[in-house]
Design an enzyme around this catalytic site. Structure first.
Site, PDB file in Angstrom:
ATOM      1  N   HIS A   1       0.820  -1.213   0.000  1.00 55.34           N
ATOM      2  CA  HIS A   1       0.000   0.000   0.000  1.00 55.34           C
ATOM      3  C   HIS A   1       0.849   1.256   0.000  1.00 55.34           C
ATOM      4  O   HIS A   1       2.045   1.218   0.290  1.00 55.34           O
ATOM      5  CB  HIS A   1      -0.970   0.027   1.190  1.00 55.34           C
TER       6      HIS A   1
ATOM      7  N   HIS B   1       3.800   7.431   3.269  1.00 52.44           N
ATOM      8  CA  HIS B   1       4.768   6.327   3.243  1.00 52.44           C
ATOM      9  C   HIS B   1       4.386   5.308   2.174  1.00 52.44           C
ATOM     10  O   HIS B   1       3.285   5.336   1.642  1.00 52.44           O
ATOM     11  CB  HIS B   1       4.871   5.653   4.620  1.00 52.44           C
TER      12      HIS B   1
ATOM     13  N   GLU C   1       7.588   1.487   5.072  1.00 45.92           N
ATOM     14  CA  GLU C   1       7.056   0.470   5.974  1.00 45.92           C
ATOM     15  C   GLU C   1       7.365  -0.897   5.377  1.00 45.92           C
ATOM     16  O   GLU C   1       7.187  -1.106   4.176  1.00 45.92           O
ATOM     17  CB  GLU C   1       5.539   0.670   6.120  1.00 45.92           C
TER      18      GLU C   1
END
Ligand code: CO
Length: 139
Positions: free
Chosen positions: A8, A81, A130
């Site tokens: 994502h 992010h 991440e």
């Protein structure tokens, strides 16, 4: 460690409700999850599905949320992010430590219920990154 799929893109927003309306009405999104609180990370989260990945809308949860500062600098919200999957979170953590990349905090359970950690943008070409262990059903 082998880099896995993009899971994502995290997008900070002052209002998940308004962002969901934008993704539905302007972007043509047809699959939007229900928003939920992630108190361990100080955020409220909502996933918008695209065919190959998701947009993770993140709204501050509480005054000490880690994205409060981001929204002060970017009042409209914005790209926050990117999240890549790996097969083994511990192996990935050791890998990045070995590369001298700064890891932000402990490994914790992320929005998909699998372990995650964040890497400092200064060691990631300016991109807050991440790393997430792939959900079991993805294999
Ligand atoms: Co994320």
């Amino acid at each position: 460690m082998k880099l896995g799929r993009l899971n994502h893109v995290g997008v900070a927003t002052p209002s998940i409700e308004q962002s969901v309306a934008h993704y539905r009405d302007v972007m043509g999104a047809t699959h939007v999850g229900d928003p939920f609180d992630l108190p361990a990370q100080g955020v409220r989260v909502c996933f918008v599905d695209a065919p190959n990945m998701q947009v993770e809308l993140i709204e501050p949860l509480g005054a000490d949320s880690p994205i409060v500062k981001f929204l002060e600098k970017n009042p409209l919200g914005g790209q926050h992010h990117v999240c890549f999957e790996v097969a083994d979170i511990e192996a990935a953590r050791n890998w990045f430590e070995g590369k001298g990349a700064r890891i932000l905090g402990d490994t914790r359970i992320g929005a998909h219920g699998t372990p995650i950690f964040f890497l400092h943008p200064k060691d990631m070409g300016g991109v807050l990154t991440e790393i997430m262990e792939s959900p079991a059903q993805a294999h």
